[in-house]
Each structure stands twice: as structure tokens, then as C-alpha cells.
Design a protein around this motif. Structure first.
Motif, PDB file in Angstrom:
ATOM      1  N   HIS A 135       0.835  -1.196   0.000  1.00 14.41           N
ATOM      2  CA  HIS A 135       0.000   0.000   0.000  1.00 14.41           C
ATOM      3  C   HIS A 135       0.870   1.246   0.000  1.00 14.41           C
ATOM      4  N   LEU A 136       0.511   2.193  -0.863  1.00 15.95           N
ATOM      5  CA  LEU A 136       1.202   3.476  -0.913  1.00 15.95           C
ATOM      6  C   LEU A 136       0.154   4.556  -1.146  1.00 15.95           C
ATOM      7  N   ASP A 137      -0.052   5.380  -0.133  1.00 21.25           N
ATOM      8  CA  ASP A 137      -1.048   6.449  -0.196  1.00 21.25           C
ATOM      9  C   ASP A 137      -0.316   7.789  -0.144  1.00 21.25           C
ATOM     10  N   ILE A 138      -0.347   8.514  -1.263  1.00 19.17           N
ATOM     11  CA  ILE A 138       0.333   9.811  -1.316  1.00 19.17           C
ATOM     12  C   ILE A 138      -0.661  10.958  -1.483  1.00 19.17           C
ATOM     13  N   ARG A 139      -1.934  10.705  -1.183  1.00 19.15           N
ATOM     14  CA  ARG A 139      -2.914  11.791  -1.245  1.00 19.15           C
ATOM     15  C   ARG A 139      -2.487  12.909  -0.310  1.00 19.15           C
ATOM     16  N   GLY A 140      -2.633  14.128  -0.759  1.00 13.05           N
ATOM     17  CA  GLY A 140      -2.259  15.283   0.049  1.00 13.05           C
ATOM     18  C   GLY A 140      -0.810  15.706  -0.111  1.00 13.05           C
ATOM     19  N   CYS A 141      -0.032  14.986  -0.883  1.00 18.94           N
ATOM     20  CA  CYS A 141       1.365  15.365  -1.137  1.00 18.94           C
ATOM     21  C   CYS A 141       1.398  16.300  -2.339  1.00 18.94           C
ATOM     22  N   TYR A 142       0.919  17.507  -2.144  1.00 12.49           N
ATOM     23  CA  TYR A 142       0.705  18.445  -3.236  1.00 12.49           C
ATOM     24  C   TYR A 142       1.985  18.929  -3.906  1.00 12.49           C
ATOM     25  N   PHE A 143       3.085  18.858  -3.232  1.00 15.70           N
ATOM     26  CA  PHE A 143       4.335  19.337  -3.807  1.00 15.70           C
ATOM     27  C   PHE A 143       5.141  18.228  -4.469  1.00 15.70           C
ATOM     28  N   LEU A 144       4.631  17.029  -4.458  1.00 14.10           N
ATOM     29  CA  LEU A 144       5.288  15.912  -5.130  1.00 14.10           C
ATOM     30  C   LEU A 144       5.087  16.084  -6.634  1.00 14.10           C
ATOM     31  N   THR A 145       6.177  16.124  -7.400  1.00 14.41           N
ATOM     32  CA  THR A 145       6.081  16.421  -8.826  1.00 14.41           C
ATOM     33  C   THR A 145       6.249  15.210  -9.726  1.00 14.41           C
ATOM     34  N   GLU A 146       6.749  14.109  -9.201  1.00 10.08           N
ATOM     35  CA  GLU A 146       6.890  12.889  -9.992  1.00 10.08           C
ATOM     36  C   GLU A 146       7.170  11.715  -9.064  1.00 10.08           C
ATOM     37  N   MET A 147       6.990  10.522  -9.603  1.00  8.38           N
ATOM     38  CA  MET A 147       7.253   9.315  -8.832  1.00  8.38           C
ATOM     39  C   MET A 147       8.736   8.961  -8.910  1.00  8.38           C
ATOM     40  N   PRO A 148       9.234   8.202  -7.946  1.00  7.07           N
ATOM     41  CA  PRO A 148      10.623   7.740  -8.045  1.00  7.07           C
ATOM     42  C   PRO A 148      10.786   6.814  -9.254  1.00  7.07           C
ATOM     43  N   LYS A 149      11.994   6.628  -9.666  1.00  9.64           N
ATOM     44  CA  LYS A 149      12.285   5.779 -10.819  1.00  9.64           C
ATOM     45  C   LYS A 149      12.058   4.303 -10.491  1.00  9.64           C
ATOM     46  N   GLU A 150      11.706   3.555 -11.513  1.00 10.62           N
ATOM     47  CA  GLU A 150      11.564   2.093 -11.466  1.00 10.62           C
ATOM     48  C   GLU A 150      10.459   1.610 -10.530  1.00 10.62           C
ATOM     49  N   MET A 151       9.365   2.338 -10.477  1.00 10.84           N
ATOM     50  CA  MET A 151       8.216   1.903  -9.667  1.00 10.84           C
ATOM     51  C   MET A 151       7.630   0.588 -10.189  1.00 10.84           C
ATOM     52  N   SER A 152       7.946   0.232 -11.411  1.00  6.69           N
ATOM     53  CA  SER A 152       7.423  -1.016 -11.992  1.00  6.69           C
ATOM     54  C   SER A 152       7.885  -2.249 -11.229  1.00  6.69           C
ATOM     55  N   LYS A 153       8.918  -2.120 -10.421  1.00  3.67           N
ATOM     56  CA  LYS A 153       9.402  -3.245  -9.614  1.00  3.67           C
ATOM     57  C   LYS A 153       8.471  -3.553  -8.445  1.00  3.67           C
ATOM     58  N   LEU A 154       7.541  -2.640  -8.143  1.00  5.08           N
ATOM     59  CA  LEU A 154       6.616  -2.838  -7.020  1.00  5.08           C
ATOM     60  C   LEU A 154       5.365  -3.576  -7.500  1.00  5.08           C
ATOM     61  N   LYS A 155       5.548  -4.781  -7.969  1.00  6.93           N
ATOM     62  CA  LYS A 155       4.470  -5.577  -8.572  1.00  6.93           C
ATOM     63  C   LYS A 155       3.449  -6.063  -7.555  1.00  6.93           C
ATOM     64  N   GLN A 156       3.771  -6.012  -6.274  1.00  4.96           N
ATOM     65  CA  GLN A 156       2.860  -6.492  -5.230  1.00  4.96           C
ATOM     66  C   GLN A 156       1.909  -5.409  -4.723  1.00  4.96           C
ATOM     67  N   LEU A 157       2.037  -4.192  -5.220  1.00  6.11           N
ATOM     68  CA  LEU A 157       1.175  -3.110  -4.750  1.00  6.11           C
ATOM     69  C   LEU A 157      -0.296  -3.449  -4.978  1.00  6.11           C
ATOM     70  N   ASN A 158      -1.082  -3.379  -3.919  1.00  4.61           N
ATOM     71  CA  ASN A 158      -2.528  -3.554  -4.018  1.00  4.61           C
ATOM     72  C   ASN A 158      -3.242  -2.213  -4.095  1.00  4.61           C
ATOM     73  N   SER A 159      -2.680  -1.211  -3.442  1.00  2.88           N
ATOM     74  CA  SER A 159      -3.285   0.121  -3.530  1.00  2.88           C
ATOM     75  C   SER A 159      -2.189   1.161  -3.702  1.00  2.88           C
ATOM     76  N   LEU A 160      -2.431   2.008  -4.668  1.00  5.87           N
ATOM     77  CA  LEU A 160      -1.579   3.149  -4.951  1.00  5.87           C
ATOM     78  C   LEU A 160      -2.543   4.284  -5.235  1.00  5.87           C
ATOM     79  N   SER A 161      -2.588   5.250  -4.352  1.00  5.82           N
ATOM     80  CA  SER A 161      -3.591   6.312  -4.489  1.00  5.82           C
ATOM     81  C   SER A 161      -3.393   7.121  -5.759  1.00  5.82           C
TER      82      SER A 161
END
Length: 192
Positions: free
Chosen positions: A14-40
Motif C-alpha cells: 500500500h502506498l497512499d500519497i494523497r495530500g502530497c501536493y508538492f510531489l512532482t513525480e514518482m521515483p524511478k523504477e516503480m514497476s518493480k513494485l508488482k505487489q502493490l494492491n493500492s496506490l492512491s
């Protein structure tokens, strides 16, 4: 900024980044997180390592999901590699563009939306600040009969609407008419 080594958390669910208004992009190689069930949210970056292609392996995502900064998608090939049709557990999808000047052609943006076509069991779809003049044909397909809510916000360049039973529109500055075809017919031939 999220940690650059986040891709090493291969068992993260689980990765919940709601409310992170100043976040401008995701970290590199997020495709390796194949087990993610929730990504906001997934914020599309400008580089290939954190672009929309990284979503291609994340088929276990559930519930609500938002993709923002779609203006960073360069072409429909990249959008296709996100494999949105494979994410069968997402029931609410929000697609967001930023209100900036200098988009690629309207046809390129429409082609990108074409390739972001979700699975048929989607229940809610929201599109914000879509810069093209017309929506993708898949929005009006009958196979999306399980969709109970479609919200379109700030699509100021759109000149025509998809054919649907229920539609909420807001801030369509250039919309001039809704065609007769927009209304659905019931069994006795009259319009609703």
C-alpha cells in the motif's frame, strides 16, 4: 520527494500519497513494485524511468486510482504500455492533465486517451483538464454498462460529448451543442 530507493521495497502493498501536493513525480523504477494492491496516485514523470510505462506491471492495483500529469506522456505508444485494460480490480479511475500551454496536437492527446482505455468493469471515471477537442470513442461503448459515474472537469477545448446515459460536465467553455444522438432511446422509441 519520495525516496529514490523506493523500488527496492518489492513487498510493499500500500502506498497512499494523497495530500502530497508538492510531489512532482514518482521515483524511478516503480514497476518493480508488482505487489502493490493500492496506490492512491501515480504522478507521471518526464523520464522513461518514471513515466507512464512503469504502470504496465502493476496489475494487482485495487479500488481507486489516479494518474496525474498526463501531459508528460509523449505518445500513444507510452500510454499503451501502461496496460490499463489489465487492471481489473480498479473500480474508480481519475485521469488528470495539468492546465499548461503547449500540448502536442489535439489528435496526439486523443490517441493517448484511447490507449488509456480501462477494463470493462470500471464503475467510476473522472477526466480532468483533458486538452483535446473530442473524447475517445471507448467512452460511449455499451460494454462500459457497469460505469455508474462519469465526471468531466475543466475540459475547456472539448467541442463534443460522448454518448452516455448519465454525464456530469463542468467548465466546458467551447461546448456549443449536444447532438440529438446524445439522448438514449428506450424500448418504445421515445427519447429519455
Amino acid at each position: 520527494m519520495l525516496p529514490s530507493g523506493m523500488h527496492d521495497l518489492v513487498n510493499l502493498r500500500h502506498l497512499d500519497i494523497r495530500g502530497c501536493y508538492f510531489l512532482t513525480e514518482m521515483p524511478k523504477e516503480m514497476s518493480k513494485l508488482k505487489q502493490l494492491n493500492s496506490l492512491s496516485d501515480y504522478i507521471v514523470g518526464k523520464d522513461e524511468e518514471n513515466g507512464i510505462r512503469e504502470l504496465g506491471t502493476m496489475d494487482n492495483l485495487h479500488r481507486s486510482f489516479c494518474i496525474s500529469q498526463l501531459e508528460n506522456v509523449k505518445n500513444c505508444g507510452e500510454a499503451s504500455e501502461a496496460k490499463m485494460g489489465n487492471k481489473k480490480h480498479i473500480n474508480t479511475l481519475n485521469l488528470k492533465w495539468n492546465p499548461i500551454v503547449g500540448y502536442d496536437s489535439a489528435q496526439t492527446q486523443r490517441d493517448i486517451l484511447d490507449k488509456l482505455q480501462p477494463h470493462e468493469n470500471l464503475k467510476e471515471l473522472s477526466i480532468e483538464r483533458y486538452p483535446s477537442e473530442a473524447f475517445s470513442d471507448w467512452l460511449g461503448l455499451s460494454r462500459y454498462s457497469k460505469m455508474t459515474k462519469l465526471s468531466l472537469y475543466y475540459c475547456t477545448n472539448c467541442c463534443e460529448l460522448p454518448s452516455l446515459q448519465h454525464l456530469r460536465i463542468s467548465q466546458f467553455d467551447r461546448l456549443e451543442k449536444i447532438d440529438f444522438e446524445f439522448y438514449s432511446r428506450n424500448n418504445n422509441g421515445s427519447f429519455q
